[in-house]
Write a protein that holds these residues in place. Structure first.
Motif, PDB file in Angstrom:
ATOM      1  N   HIS A   1     -36.293   7.800 -34.691  1.00 12.78           N
ATOM      2  CA  HIS A   1     -35.679   7.460 -33.397  1.00 12.78           C
ATOM      3  C   HIS A   1     -35.885   8.586 -32.386  1.00 12.78           C
ATOM      4  O   HIS A   1     -36.078   8.342 -31.188  1.00 12.78           O
ATOM      5  CB  HIS A   1     -34.180   7.198 -33.608  1.00 12.78           C
ATOM      6  N   TYR A   2     -35.857   9.826 -32.880  1.00 12.01           N
ATOM      7  CA  TYR A   2     -36.034  10.977 -31.980  1.00 12.01           C
ATOM      8  C   TYR A   2     -37.503  11.195 -31.625  1.00 12.01           C
ATOM      9  O   TYR A   2     -37.805  11.931 -30.676  1.00 12.01           O
ATOM     10  CB  TYR A   2     -35.453  12.240 -32.622  1.00 12.01           C
ATOM     11  N   LEU A   3     -38.388  10.580 -32.397  1.00  8.82           N
ATOM     12  CA  LEU A   3     -39.820  10.717 -32.110  1.00  8.82           C
ATOM     13  C   LEU A   3     -40.298   9.712 -31.068  1.00  8.82           C
ATOM     14  O   LEU A   3     -41.329   9.921 -30.432  1.00  8.82           O
ATOM     15  CB  LEU A   3     -40.627  10.535 -33.395  1.00  8.82           C
ATOM     16  N   LYS A   4     -39.561   8.611 -30.902  1.00 11.53           N
ATOM     17  CA  LYS A   4     -40.019   7.523 -30.027  1.00 11.53           C
ATOM     18  C   LYS A   4     -40.296   7.971 -28.592  1.00 11.53           C
ATOM     19  O   LYS A   4     -41.325   7.589 -28.022  1.00 11.53           O
ATOM     20  CB  LYS A   4     -39.005   6.385 -30.046  1.00 11.53           C
ATOM     21  N   PRO A   5     -39.417   8.767 -27.942  1.00  8.74           N
ATOM     22  CA  PRO A   5     -39.710   9.155 -26.551  1.00  8.74           C
ATOM     23  C   PRO A   5     -41.017   9.930 -26.411  1.00  8.74           C
ATOM     24  O   PRO A   5     -41.631   9.919 -25.346  1.00  8.74           O
ATOM     25  CB  PRO A   5     -38.504  10.034 -26.169  1.00  8.74           C
ATOM     26  N   ALA A   6     -41.448  10.590 -27.490  1.00  6.64           N
ATOM     27  CA  ALA A   6     -42.682  11.388 -27.429  1.00  6.64           C
ATOM     28  C   ALA A   6     -43.818  10.723 -28.186  1.00  6.64           C
ATOM     29  O   ALA A   6     -44.791  11.386 -28.564  1.00  6.64           O
ATOM     30  CB  ALA A   6     -42.412  12.787 -28.002  1.00  6.64           C
ATOM     31  N   ARG A   7     -43.720   9.395 -28.397  1.00  2.00           N
ATOM     32  CA  ARG A   7     -44.704   8.725 -29.248  1.00  2.00           C
ATOM     33  C   ARG A   7     -46.128   8.826 -28.707  1.00  2.00           C
ATOM     34  O   ARG A   7     -47.078   8.973 -29.480  1.00  2.00           O
ATOM     35  CB  ARG A   7     -44.316   7.266 -29.467  1.00  2.00           C
ATOM     36  N   TYR A   8     -46.290   8.758 -27.376  1.00  2.00           N
ATOM     37  CA  TYR A   8     -47.644   8.845 -26.812  1.00  2.00           C
ATOM     38  C   TYR A   8     -48.221  10.252 -26.948  1.00  2.00           C
ATOM     39  O   TYR A   8     -49.417  10.424 -27.241  1.00  2.00           O
ATOM     40  CB  TYR A   8     -47.625   8.420 -25.344  1.00  2.00           C
ATOM     41  N   LEU A   9     -47.362  11.240 -26.766  1.00  2.00           N
ATOM     42  CA  LEU A   9     -47.813  12.621 -26.965  1.00  2.00           C
ATOM     43  C   LEU A   9     -48.121  12.881 -28.436  1.00  2.00           C
ATOM     44  O   LEU A   9     -49.055  13.617 -28.763  1.00  2.00           O
ATOM     45  CB  LEU A   9     -46.741  13.598 -26.469  1.00  2.00           C
ATOM     46  N   LEU A  10     -47.326  12.263 -29.327  1.00  2.00           N
ATOM     47  CA  LEU A  10     -47.587  12.430 -30.752  1.00  2.00           C
ATOM     48  C   LEU A  10     -48.924  11.779 -31.144  1.00  2.00           C
ATOM     49  O   LEU A  10     -49.624  12.298 -32.016  1.00  2.00           O
ATOM     50  CB  LEU A  10     -46.445  11.813 -31.565  1.00  2.00           C
ATOM     51  N   VAL A  11     -49.245  10.665 -30.520  1.00  2.00           N
ATOM     52  CA  VAL A  11     -50.555  10.043 -30.755  1.00  2.00           C
ATOM     53  C   VAL A  11     -51.667  11.006 -30.340  1.00  2.00           C
ATOM     54  O   VAL A  11     -52.681  11.155 -31.040  1.00  2.00           O
ATOM     55  CB  VAL A  11     -50.674   8.708 -29.986  1.00  2.00           C
ATOM     56  N   LEU A  12     -51.471  11.688 -29.206  1.00  2.00           N
ATOM     57  CA  LEU A  12     -52.449  12.672 -28.749  1.00  2.00           C
ATOM     58  C   LEU A  12     -52.558  13.833 -29.732  1.00  2.00           C
ATOM     59  O   LEU A  12     -53.659  14.334 -30.005  1.00  2.00           O
ATOM     60  CB  LEU A  12     -52.060  13.180 -27.358  1.00  2.00           C
TER      61      LEU A  12
END
Length: 579
Positions: free
Chosen positions: A16-27
Motif C-alpha cells: 500500500h505504501y509502494l503504490k504512490p511511487a509505483r511509476y518511479l519503482l517501475v523506472l
C-alpha cells in the motif's frame, strides 16, 4: 505455515505504501535491469572478442571492441547511479508516510494501551523497526532486482554457450536455493524475537535512566544490573541464533560456487583440448559462472536484511491493528457550563477487579467538589472517567445533562483543564509550555496566566525569562516551579471545569499559600474537582466526598463531616492514614 502467511500478509499490506511511487519503482526496475543486462552483455561479447580479434591478432578490431565495451559499461554505471539516487528518494517518502501513519495511530490509542506498554517499547517502533525497513528499502529492492536479472540472464547465456556444463551448474543452484529457503525460514523466527527483546531492553534502559535518583537512593544498582543482564542475555541468544542461521548462508553459497567453478573450469578445459569447445566460449562461460555466483551471494546477504525488515513491519502493523480510541459522540459543546453528574457508575480497569461501585455525585457550575480517601480508593479513577479516558461498565456520566458518550471527545476535553501531581513539560520555551493550554494565546495572555498562578516572579528571575528553554521534562526547574507552570497552563486554557489531582503536592507550604491565592482566582465561576493529600486545602469545598474501596462512605462540607466524627474526622486528625 502461519509464519509464511504472516509474511505474505505483511508484504501485501506494505505494498500500500509502494503504490504512490509505483511509476518511479517501475523506472527503478528498468534501471536495475539495464545495470544487470550490461554485465551479461559484456560477458557474452568476450566470446567473439577472443575468437575473432585476440586469437587472429586483429588489433584494429580489438580496439573497436574495447570502445564498444567501454560505452556499454559506462551506461551500466550511469543506470546504477540513477537507480540508487531514485531509490533513496522513494524510500524516504515511504518511510515518511509509514512513520506518520504510525504516529497518528499510536497517538489515537486509548490510555489502556500506554498503561500496558512501556515507553521504551513504543519508541522502538519508531527507531529500531522503522530503521530496519528503511535500510532494506535503500539497499534490498534495487539490488535484488539487479541480482534477479543477472542470475536469469546468466542462466540463459550459459545454456546458449554450453548445455552439458549448465546442467551441473543448475544442480548447484538448486542446492543453493534449498539452503536459502531453509535458513531464511528459521532465521526469520529469531529475527522477530530479536526485535521484541531489543524493544524490551530499550524500555528497561529508558526507565532506569529516568529513575536514576530513585535507583541510587534505594541502592538498586546491583539488582538493576542483574535485570539488565537477563534482558541483555535474551537479546544475545536471539541475535546469535538469528545471525548464525543467516550467516551460514554466505559461506555455504560461496563454497558451492567455488566447487561449481572448479568443475566447470576443469571440464571446459578438457573439452577445449578435445576440440569440443573453443577458448572464447569457455572464457565467456567461466565469467558467467563467476557472474552467476556474485548476485546469488548478494541475494543471500540481502535476505538477512529483508527478513529483519519484515519482522519490523509485522510489529508495526500489529500496533496499527490495535483499535483506536472510540469516539461515537455526535454532540458539540458550543457553550459548556460545567454541570457534571455521576449516576450509579460502575467501573473496573479489567473485568476481574471493580474500582468504582455505584458512584453517584453531582457538581453544579461554580461548585468545588473534593475527593479524599486512602490510596486506591478510586479518587483519580473518577477524574479519568470525567475526561472519558476510560469507558464505564455501567451507570451514566452526564455533562450539562448530556451523556458524555454522546459528546465529541475533543469538545468534552476542551471544556476541561487538568493539573496533575506529576507535571509534564515539553522541550521548548516557557512561553511554549504555558501556551500549550491555548495555542492561540498572545504573549500578554501567557504572562497574565503566569501572574495568576504566581509563576511570573520566578520566571522573570531566570536568565532568559519566558524564553528559557526547558529540557528533559523541565529538569532545570524545581518541582514546585514545574507545578506552577502546569497551573499557569491550566489557567490559560480557561475552561468551565477545572480538575486538580494533588496539584500542590510538589510545592512547599509557603509557595502553596501563594498558589492557592492564584488558584482561587482561577477557580472562580468554574466547576472544580480537587484531589488533595493535605486536607487543609479542601476545607472550603462545597462538597467533600470520602471514598473507600470505590464507594462514597461520607459526603458533606467540612463542618458537617467533622460533626459526624467518622472517617473524614479520623483522616483530618491523623488517626487514620490517607495512604
Amino acid at each position: 505455515m502461519t509464519k509464511r502467511k504472516n509474511m505474505v500478509q505483511t508484504l501485501m499490506r506494505f505494498s500500500h505504501y509502494l503504490k504512490p511511487a509505483r511509476y518511479l519503482l517501475v523506472l527503478v526496475v528498468l534501471l536495475s535491469g539495464i545495470s544487470g543486462l550490461v554485465g551479461i552483455t559484456g560477458s557474452f561479447l568476450l566470446r567473439p572478442i577472443i575468437n575473432n580479434y585476440i586469437i587472429p591478432g586483429d588489433v584494429h578490431g580489438l580496439s573497436y571492441a574495447v570502445i564498444v565495451l567501454t560505452v556499454i559499461y559506462l551506461s551500466g554505471a550511469v543506470s546504477t547511479l540513477l537507480c540508487n539516487r531514485l531509490m533513496v528518494k522513494i524510500t524516504q517518502k515511504i518511510i515518511f508516510d509509514l512513520r506518520m501513519d504510525l504516529f497518528y495511530h499510536v497517538d489515537s490509542l486509548p490510555l489502556g494501551f500506554f498503561d500496558a506498554v512501556s515507553d521504551g517499547s513504543v519508541m522502538s517502533y519508531f527507531t529500531n523497526d522503522i530503521d530496519t525497513i528503511e535500510n532494506a528499502l535503500n539497499t534490498c529492492f534495487s539490488l535484488m532486482m539487479q541480482s534477479f536479472v543477472t542470475v536469469l540472464g546468466s542462466i540463459i547465456m550459459m545454456f546458449v554457450l554450453n548445455i552439458p556444463l549448465t546442467f551441473f551448474t543448475m544442480v548447484c543452484f538448486a542446492v543453493i536455493v534449498f539452503i536459502i529457503y531453509y535458513n531464511s525460514k528459521t532465521s526469520k523466527i529469531f529475527y522477530g524475537k530479536r526485535q521484541k527483546y531489543a524493544a524490551d531492553l530499550n524500555g528497561f534502559v529508558k526507565e532506569m535512566m529516568e529513575g536514576q535518583k530513585v535507583e541510587k537512593v534505594f541502592g538498586h544498582e546491583e539488582k538493576n544490573l542483574k535485570d539488565f543482564k537477563v534482558l541483555n542475555n535474551h537479546l544475545r541468544i536471539a541475535s546469535t541464533k538469528a545471525f548464525s542461521y543467516a550467516g551460514v548462508m554466505v559461506p555455504m553459497v560461496v563454497s558451492i560456487g567455488f566447487i561449481n567453478y572448479t568443475f566447470t573450469a576443469s571440464a571446459g578445459g578438457f573439452m577445449v583440448i578435445k576440440g569440443l569447445l573453443d577458448i572464447g566460449t569457455l572464457a565467456s562461460y567461466l565469467i558467467f559462472v563467476r557472474q552467476f555466483s556474485v548476485p546469488v551471494n548478494q541475494f543471500t546477504q540481502q535476505i538477512n536484511l529483508f527478513l529483519s525488515a519484515v519482522s519490523g513491519a509485522e510489529r508495526i502493523f500489529h500496533i496499527m491493528d490495535i483499535e483506536a480510541e472510540i469516539d461515537e459522540g455526535t454532540v458539540s459543546l458550543t457553550h459548556p457550563k460545567g454541570d457534571v453528574r455521576f449516576q450509579d457508575v460502575i467501573f473496573g480497569y479489567n473485568a476481574k477487579k471493580r474500582i468504582l461501585n455505584k458512584i453517584t455525585l453531582y457538581a453544579k457550575p461554580g461548585q468545588k467538589i473534593a475527593f479524599v480517601g486512602s490510596t486506591g480508593a478510586g479518587k483519580t479513577t473518577i477524574i479519568n472517567l470525567i475526561n472519558r479516558f476510560y469507558e464505564i461498565q455501567n451507570g451514566k456520566i452526564t455533562y450539562d445533562g448530556i451523556d458524555i458518550r454522546n459528546i465529541k471527545k475533543q469538545d468534552l476535553r476542551k471544556s476541561l483543564s487538568l493539573v496533575l501531581q506529576d507535571t509534564h513539560l515539553f522541550t521548548g520555551t516557557i512561553f511554549d509550555n504555558i501556551r500549550y493550554g491555548n495555542l492561540n494565546a498572545t504573549d500578554e495572555e501567557v504572562i497574565a496566566a503566569a501572574k495568576l498562578s504566581n509563576a511570573d516572579s520566578f520566571i522573570r528571575r531566570l536568565p532568559m525569562g519566558y524564553d528559557t528553554i526547558l529540557v528533559n521534562d523541565g529538569d532545570n526547574l524545581s518541582l514546585g516551579q514545574r507545578q506552577l507552570l502546569s497551573i499557569a497552563r491550566a489557567a490559560l486554557s480557561n475552561p468551565p471545569v477545572l480538575i486538580l489531582d494533588e496539584a500542590t503536592s510538589s510545592i512547599d507550604t509557603r509557595t502553596e499559600e501563594l498558589v492557592e491565592a492564584g488558584m482561587d482566582a482561577i477557580m472562580e465561576n468554574k466547576t472544580v474537582f480537587v484531589i488533595a493529600h493535605r486536607l487543609s486545602t479542601v476545607r472550603n469545598a462545597n462538597v467533600i466526598l470520602v471514598l473507600d474501596q470505590g464507594a462514597v462512605v461520607e459526603r458533606g462540607n467540612h463542618e458537617e463531616l467533622m460533626a459526624l466524627k467518622g472517617r473524614y474526622y479520623e483522616l483530618y486528625h491523623g488517626t487514620r492514614e490517607l495512604a
